[in-house]
Design an enzyme around this catalytic site. Structure first.
Site, PDB file in Angstrom:
ATOM      1  N   SER A 163     -10.512   3.604  11.006  1.00 38.71           N
ATOM      2  CA  SER A 163     -10.392   2.339  10.026  1.00 38.71           C
ATOM      3  C   SER A 163     -10.147   1.400  10.909  1.00 38.71           C
ATOM      4  O   SER A 163     -10.048   1.246  12.182  1.00 38.71           O
ATOM      5  CB  SER A 163      -9.130   3.108   9.316  1.00 38.71           C
ATOM      6  OG  SER A 163      -9.242   4.263   8.651  1.00 38.71           O
ATOM      7  N   CYS A 166      -9.086   5.101   6.103  1.00 38.18           N
ATOM      8  CA  CYS A 166      -9.602   6.402   5.534  1.00 38.18           C
ATOM      9  C   CYS A 166      -8.401   7.443   5.567  1.00 38.18           C
ATOM     10  O   CYS A 166      -7.370   7.192   5.928  1.00 38.18           O
ATOM     11  CB  CYS A 166     -10.557   6.964   6.792  1.00 38.18           C
ATOM     12  SG  CYS A 166     -12.088   6.142   6.836  1.00 38.18           S
ATOM     13  N   HIS A 226      -9.468 -13.234  10.260  1.00 42.45           N
ATOM     14  CA  HIS A 226     -10.110 -14.229  10.990  1.00 42.45           C
ATOM     15  C   HIS A 226      -9.820 -15.692  10.144  1.00 42.45           C
ATOM     16  O   HIS A 226      -9.655 -15.588   8.828  1.00 42.45           O
ATOM     17  CB  HIS A 226     -11.507 -14.218  11.130  1.00 42.45           C
ATOM     18  CG  HIS A 226     -11.897 -12.951  11.646  1.00 42.45           C
ATOM     19  ND1 HIS A 226     -11.981 -12.831  13.178  1.00 42.45           N
ATOM     20  CD2 HIS A 226     -12.424 -11.925  11.140  1.00 42.45           C
ATOM     21  CE1 HIS A 226     -12.286 -11.826  13.393  1.00 42.45           C
ATOM     22  NE2 HIS A 226     -12.950 -10.845  12.295  1.00 42.45           N
TER      23      HIS A 226
END
Length: 267
Positions: free
Chosen positions: A118, A146, A123
């Protein structure tokens, strides 16, 4: 919520579903001169340095029940920062969605968090209009997990981590897992809207629109701040220092920017 063993879906092996929560977040400011624009960018760079980003992501990991194994961080010149956290899923800690005890924190600048199969990434993209004085600070955040870890548990904290004018939020469950009888399961929890996971004290601040594809387990919600106070969009001075005509023109430019982002159109 906490489930008893009888309430849990009995799976054959590991839960292979991938749950992805994605954000586009926009903060808009009016910077009339080059000096104001540079000061605004410097402020953003100072507020969201790698140390503060590391702190916020460690808190996110705590909320979703992940274990941080290693941390790498970097501040860039002339601006920006990155943080990478290597994380294992570890023991699952159920965080009741209806308590929302997470505290606000700063907006990450550029972050990558890697979990066991995972990841979490952030950003940022500061940019400005070449002539009209509008500066727009955009952050993209993706939380992909996950197993039993749920990125929705961190939703309130992520929204509270910054003041934003517009948010685009996507949630998608991908892949499939199998129950103990071998049947495919394409989702392991009920959901009909991302709005159900946003507390009322937050959701009442925004106008929200849903675009959902239920058969694909894909959910999209976009949010726009209801209240408009020009003082919140001026950097370094108050609206009282402007004439009525200047205030009206700046508000027109700001609202047009918000409309174009929210509706994905150019006026």
């Amino acid at each position: 919520m906490n489930l008893t063993p009888e309430q849990r879906i009995q799976l054959h092996g590991f839960n292979n579903l991938t749950k992805s929560l994605s954000f586009n977040m926009y903060d808009i400011c009016y910077t009339k001169t080059k000096e104001e624009r540079e000061a605004y960018i410097a402020y953003i760079d100072e507020q969201y340095n790698s140390d503060r980003l590391t702190s916020i992501l460690n808190h996110v990991a705590d909320i979703i029940g992940a274990h941080v194994l290693n941390t790498a961080k970097q501040d860039y010149v002339p601006q920006g920062a990155s943080v990478t956290l290597l994380v294992s899923e570890g023991p699952v800690v159920e965080v009741p969605i209806d308590t929302f005890e997470e505290t606000p924190g700063p907006l990450p600048s550029t972050v990558v968090m890697a979990l066991d199969k995972s990841h979490i990434t952030v950003h940022t993209y500061p940019e400005y209009h070449p002539s009209e004085g509008i500066s727009t600070f955009r952050a993209d955040i993706d939380v992909s997990t996950c197993g039993e870890i749920s990125p929705l548990k961190a939703l309130r904290y992520l929204i509270h981590s910054f003041d934003t004018d517009i948010m685009m939020i996507d949630y998608r469950v991908r892949g499939f897992t199998r129950d103990i009888y071998g049947n495919k399961l394409f989702i392991d929890h009920e959901i009909n809207s991302i709005q159900n996971y946003i507390p009322k004290e937050q959701s009442k601040l925004y106008d929200m629109i849903d675009v959902n594809i239920y058969q694909e387990n894909t959910f999209h919600t976009k949010c726009r701040l209801k209240q408009f106070d020009l003082n919140n969009y001026l950097f370094g001075y108050a609206k009282d220092s402007l004439s009525a005509g200047e205030q009206a023109e700046i508000e027109r430019l700001l609202r047009r920017e918000m409309d174009e982002i929210f509706y994905h159109i150019t006026k």
